[in-house]
Design a protein around this motif. Sequence first.
Motif, PDB file in Angstrom:
ATOM      1  N   THR A 109      -1.288   5.348   5.553  1.00  0.00           N
ATOM      2  CA  THR A 109      -0.040   5.366   4.785  1.00  0.00           C
ATOM      3  C   THR A 109       0.760   4.082   4.968  1.00  0.00           C
ATOM      4  OG1 THR A 109       1.081   6.468   6.636  1.00  0.00           O
ATOM      5  CG2 THR A 109       0.162   7.873   4.896  1.00  0.00           C
ATOM      6  N   GLU A 110       0.458   3.329   6.026  1.00  0.00           N
ATOM      7  CA  GLU A 110       1.235   2.130   6.321  1.00  0.00           C
ATOM      8  C   GLU A 110       0.386   0.854   6.375  1.00  0.00           C
ATOM      9  OE1 GLU A 110       4.422   2.274   6.407  1.00  0.00           O
ATOM     10  OE2 GLU A 110       4.536   4.473   6.342  1.00  0.00           O
ATOM     11  N   LYS A 132      -0.230   4.802  -4.082  1.00  0.00           N
ATOM     12  CA  LYS A 132       0.604   3.845  -3.354  1.00  0.00           C
ATOM     13  C   LYS A 132      -0.047   2.466  -3.272  1.00  0.00           C
ATOM     14  CE  LYS A 132       2.701   2.824   1.120  1.00  0.00           C
ATOM     15  NZ  LYS A 132       3.098   3.334   2.461  1.00  0.00           N
ATOM     16  N   TYR A 171      -2.289  13.298   5.942  1.00  0.00           N
ATOM     17  CA  TYR A 171      -2.037  12.397   4.821  1.00  0.00           C
ATOM     18  C   TYR A 171      -2.856  12.877   3.627  1.00  0.00           C
ATOM     19  CZ  TYR A 171      -6.475  10.372   6.384  1.00  0.00           C
ATOM     20  OH  TYR A 171      -7.778  10.205   6.788  1.00  0.00           O
TER      21      TYR A 171
END
Length: 224
Positions: free
Chosen positions: A180-181, A218, A210
Amino acid sequence: MFKTVIFYLVCCLAMRVGSQELQKVDTTDVYYVRMSGDSVLMKSIELEDVYLFGKLEFDSKEEKLRYYILRRKTLKVYPYAKLAAERLVELNDSIALITKKRKQKKYTKKVQKYIEGEFSDELKKLTRTEGQILVKLIHRQTGDTAFDLVKNLRSGWRAFWYNTTASAFNISLKEEFVPTEVHEDYLIEDILQRAFASDRLERQKSVLDYDYATLVNKWKPGKK
């Protein structure tokens, strides 16, 4: 020394994989399903997610090359991370039944030697980048960093020593898998999901929280 770290992680971790059978119970009006070993009747079965993959798109030739190099390395080390997760659960289940610490240590060493003899030659061939990807995937599969696994299964001092040694090769045993990062972690997840769908790799769900579809939205090209 880093090879010793990888040997320990893959050899000392353990999981029990069980198959499930479906049993259909006919009632007067409704068909119920019961999973083997479970007493709860259900009207439906939760199915695994199915993803429709779009064509791979890249912002540049450099990114395309990076992806395919990462794919080759990820496909190579994933089976070891999967094995680590399997061994972790199996080890924990077995140790829970052993009351004496001496016998626990004896059992752990027995598992380690068995896996070492089976996979040591392959693990010795890992490059630095493959070793770091493996550390990330171990976190994906177990929910614990390689450092914490060593610490919990051995001692804090040994975990510190292993991490210091691995740092000499620019490898951190504390590295986490955070798709996610971290864009590279997302690419690894994308590689895995495509490999699962094509049966190139045997699927094993991540224990982390996730959603792959959300990650795709994203990180699609132009949004990084």
